[in-house]
Design a protein around this motif. Structure first.
Motif, PDB file in Angstrom:
ATOM      1  N   ARG A  19       0.858  -1.187   0.000  1.00  0.00           N
ATOM      2  CA  ARG A  19       0.000   0.000   0.000  1.00  0.00           C
ATOM      3  C   ARG A  19       0.894   1.236   0.000  1.00  0.00           C
ATOM      4  N   GLY A  20       1.152   1.723  -1.202  1.00  0.00           N
ATOM      5  CA  GLY A  20       2.074   2.835  -1.357  1.00  0.00           C
ATOM      6  C   GLY A  20       1.375   4.148  -1.626  1.00  0.00           C
ATOM      7  N   ALA A  25      -5.622   4.418   0.491  1.00  0.00           N
ATOM      8  CA  ALA A  25      -5.314   4.852   1.853  1.00  0.00           C
ATOM      9  C   ALA A  25      -4.527   6.159   1.849  1.00  0.00           C
ATOM     10  N   THR A  26      -3.662   6.340   0.854  1.00  0.00           N
ATOM     11  CA  THR A  26      -2.930   7.602   0.751  1.00  0.00           C
ATOM     12  C   THR A  26      -3.887   8.760   0.489  1.00  0.00           C
ATOM     13  N   PHE A  27      -4.893   8.519  -0.344  1.00  0.00           N
ATOM     14  CA  PHE A  27      -5.912   9.547  -0.576  1.00  0.00           C
ATOM     15  C   PHE A  27      -6.662   9.875   0.713  1.00  0.00           C
ATOM     16  N   ILE A  96      -4.637   1.717   7.825  1.00  0.00           N
ATOM     17  CA  ILE A  96      -4.682   0.799   6.682  1.00  0.00           C
ATOM     18  C   ILE A  96      -3.285   0.613   6.091  1.00  0.00           C
ATOM     19  N   LYS A  97      -2.550   1.704   5.929  1.00  0.00           N
ATOM     20  CA  LYS A  97      -1.219   1.605   5.335  1.00  0.00           C
ATOM     21  C   LYS A  97      -0.222   0.926   6.267  1.00  0.00           C
ATOM     22  N   LEU A  98      -0.460   1.012   7.569  1.00  0.00           N
ATOM     23  CA  LEU A  98       0.471   0.429   8.531  1.00  0.00           C
ATOM     24  C   LEU A  98       0.039  -0.948   9.008  1.00  0.00           C
ATOM     25  N   PHE A  99      -0.939  -1.562   8.341  1.00  0.00           N
ATOM     26  CA  PHE A  99      -1.303  -2.940   8.649  1.00  0.00           C
ATOM     27  C   PHE A  99      -0.387  -3.874   7.860  1.00  0.00           C
ATOM     28  N   PRO A 101       2.927  -3.634   7.497  1.00  0.00           N
ATOM     29  CA  PRO A 101       3.593  -2.682   6.598  1.00  0.00           C
ATOM     30  C   PRO A 101       4.927  -3.209   6.098  1.00  0.00           C
ATOM     31  N   SER A 102       5.378  -2.592   5.036  1.00  0.00           N
ATOM     32  CA  SER A 102       6.730  -2.837   4.551  1.00  0.00           C
ATOM     33  C   SER A 102       7.680  -1.854   5.236  1.00  0.00           C
ATOM     34  N   GLU A 103       8.948  -1.975   4.908  1.00  0.00           N
ATOM     35  CA  GLU A 103       9.922  -1.055   5.495  1.00  0.00           C
ATOM     36  C   GLU A 103       9.646   0.382   5.062  1.00  0.00           C
ATOM     37  N   ALA A 104       9.226   0.571   3.813  1.00  0.00           N
ATOM     38  CA  ALA A 104       8.906   1.915   3.329  1.00  0.00           C
ATOM     39  C   ALA A 104       7.704   2.492   4.065  1.00  0.00           C
ATOM     40  N   ASN A 105       6.699   1.656   4.346  1.00  0.00           N
ATOM     41  CA  ASN A 105       5.543   2.128   5.102  1.00  0.00           C
ATOM     42  C   ASN A 105       5.938   2.575   6.502  1.00  0.00           C
ATOM     43  N   VAL A 106       6.833   1.812   7.126  1.00  0.00           N
ATOM     44  CA  VAL A 106       7.260   2.172   8.479  1.00  0.00           C
ATOM     45  C   VAL A 106       7.992   3.508   8.474  1.00  0.00           C
ATOM     46  N   LEU A 107       8.855   3.712   7.492  1.00  0.00           N
ATOM     47  CA  LEU A 107       9.652   4.937   7.453  1.00  0.00           C
ATOM     48  C   LEU A 107       8.791   6.155   7.133  1.00  0.00           C
ATOM     49  N   PHE A 108       8.045   6.094   6.051  1.00  0.00           N
ATOM     50  CA  PHE A 108       7.304   7.268   5.599  1.00  0.00           C
ATOM     51  C   PHE A 108       5.962   7.414   6.317  1.00  0.00           C
ATOM     52  N   ASP A 109       5.170   6.350   6.333  1.00  0.00           N
ATOM     53  CA  ASP A 109       3.843   6.446   6.944  1.00  0.00           C
ATOM     54  C   ASP A 109       3.926   6.487   8.464  1.00  0.00           C
ATOM     55  N   GLY A 110       4.915   5.798   9.040  1.00  0.00           N
ATOM     56  CA  GLY A 110       5.078   5.875  10.487  1.00  0.00           C
ATOM     57  C   GLY A 110       5.438   7.280  10.941  1.00  0.00           C
ATOM     58  N   ALA A 111       6.378   7.917  10.234  1.00  0.00           N
ATOM     59  CA  ALA A 111       6.734   9.297  10.570  1.00  0.00           C
ATOM     60  C   ALA A 111       5.566  10.244  10.313  1.00  0.00           C
ATOM     61  N   SER A 112       4.812   9.992   9.250  1.00  0.00           N
ATOM     62  CA  SER A 112       3.644  10.832   8.970  1.00  0.00           C
ATOM     63  C   SER A 112       2.601  10.695  10.072  1.00  0.00           C
ATOM     64  N   LEU A 113       2.421   9.481  10.579  1.00  0.00           N
ATOM     65  CA  LEU A 113       1.459   9.275  11.663  1.00  0.00           C
ATOM     66  C   LEU A 113       1.886  10.016  12.922  1.00  0.00           C
ATOM     67  N   VAL A 114       3.180  10.020  13.212  1.00  0.00           N
ATOM     68  CA  VAL A 114       3.668  10.760  14.379  1.00  0.00           C
ATOM     69  C   VAL A 114       3.347  12.248  14.239  1.00  0.00           C
ATOM     70  N   LEU A 115       3.604  12.815  13.063  1.00  0.00           N
ATOM     71  CA  LEU A 115       3.281  14.226  12.841  1.00  0.00           C
ATOM     72  C   LEU A 115       1.778  14.471  12.917  1.00  0.00           C
ATOM     73  N   TYR A 116       1.004  13.550  12.401  1.00  0.00           N
ATOM     74  CA  TYR A 116      -0.461  13.700  12.430  1.00  0.00           C
ATOM     75  C   TYR A 116      -0.975  13.691  13.868  1.00  0.00           C
ATOM     76  N   VAL A 117      -0.408  12.831  14.703  1.00  0.00           N
ATOM     77  CA  VAL A 117      -0.797  12.791  16.116  1.00  0.00           C
ATOM     78  C   VAL A 117      -0.395  14.087  16.812  1.00  0.00           C
ATOM     79  N   ILE A 118       0.799  14.595  16.490  1.00  0.00           N
ATOM     80  CA  ILE A 118       1.221  15.880  17.063  1.00  0.00           C
ATOM     81  C   ILE A 118       0.258  16.988  16.651  1.00  0.00           C
TER      82      ILE A 118
END
Length: 229
Positions: A19-20, A25-27, A96-99, A101-118
């Motif tokens: 899920r890239g 999910a990106t939308f 959805i993207k972090l279910f 996840p691949s390594e790319a999902n962890v790096l990009f979507d994980g960091a995005s989720l942290v910012l979204y929570v902030i």
């Protein structure tokens, strides 16, 4: 042990279940982020005199800003519910993207989720709280005199009207920067996927050309051997 890991290290950007940046999910993430950025952009003309200029601010401007914020906060409950639903859609997209996840999902979507929570924390702790204070008119009561404590001994500190409105404007700016960071990370994921696809295409092309050269060389050596016989 490998089955218990929540990261699927075997999944790549070429996997079918990846899920890239092109997934729905990106939308679900980019849509709410752009929506909230639009709201913050509409509030920028009100925040500009308080943060981005050294010119003195007239007292009448604070009255105008307070009236605007009170009108926004006292809007029908449907507006607040829609905002909460749109915010939840963003969280759902991240989940959805972090279910698995691949390594790319962890790096990009994980960091995005942290910012979204902030960003959600800034919205709830500063913006909503400040708008509630404006709507309640705590600065126009007879008991309020400058900085005060909301409690007999301990409690939250209530700033003056000017300082509170500046904090609210600064919170809008911080939230905008955080949301822009989410978009930058999602764009970075798209760029990384594109570069990886181009590199894979070049590698496949190089392997194909090498195989063709090897086949032609073997065919040439076979033909010369027959002529010698």
């Amino acid at each position: 042990m490998a089955d218990s890991q929540w990261v699927d290290w075997t999944k790549t950007t070429q996997s079918k279940n990846y899920r890239g940046s092109g997934s729905f999910a990106t939308f679900m993430i980019v849509g709410p982020v752009c929506f909230f950025l639009g709201i913050l952009f509409a509030s920028f003309p009100y925040d500009f005199p308080l943060l981005w200029t050294s010119d003195p601010v007239a007292p009448s401007y604070y009255d105008q800003l307070e009236t605007h914020l009170r009108f926004v906060h006292q809007s029908p409950p449907l507006i607040a519910r829609l905002l909460n639903i749109i915010m939840t859609v963003g969280f759902l997209g991240f989940f959805i993207k972090l279910f698995r996840p691949s390594e790319a999902n962890v790096l990009f979507d994980g960091a995005s989720l942290v910012l979204y929570v902030i960003g959600a924390g800034v919205y709830i702790a500063n913006i909503v709280k400040g708008m509630r204070a404006v709507s309640a008119g705590v600065w126009h009561t007879e008991d309020f005199k400058g900085i005060a404590h909301d409690g007999p001994l301990t409690g939250e500190i209530v700033l003056g009207r000017e300082d509170s409105l500046r904090v609210l404007s600064a919170s809008n700016t911080i939230l905008a920067l955080v949301l822009v960071g989410v978009l930058v990370l999602q764009a970075g994921q798209w760029y990384a996927e594109r570069r990886e696809a181009e590199d894979n295409k070049k590698a496949d092309q190089a392997d194909k050309e090498a195989a063709e050269r090897k086949a032609s060389a073997s065919a040439g050596s076979g033909g010369s051997g027959k002529k010698r016989q």
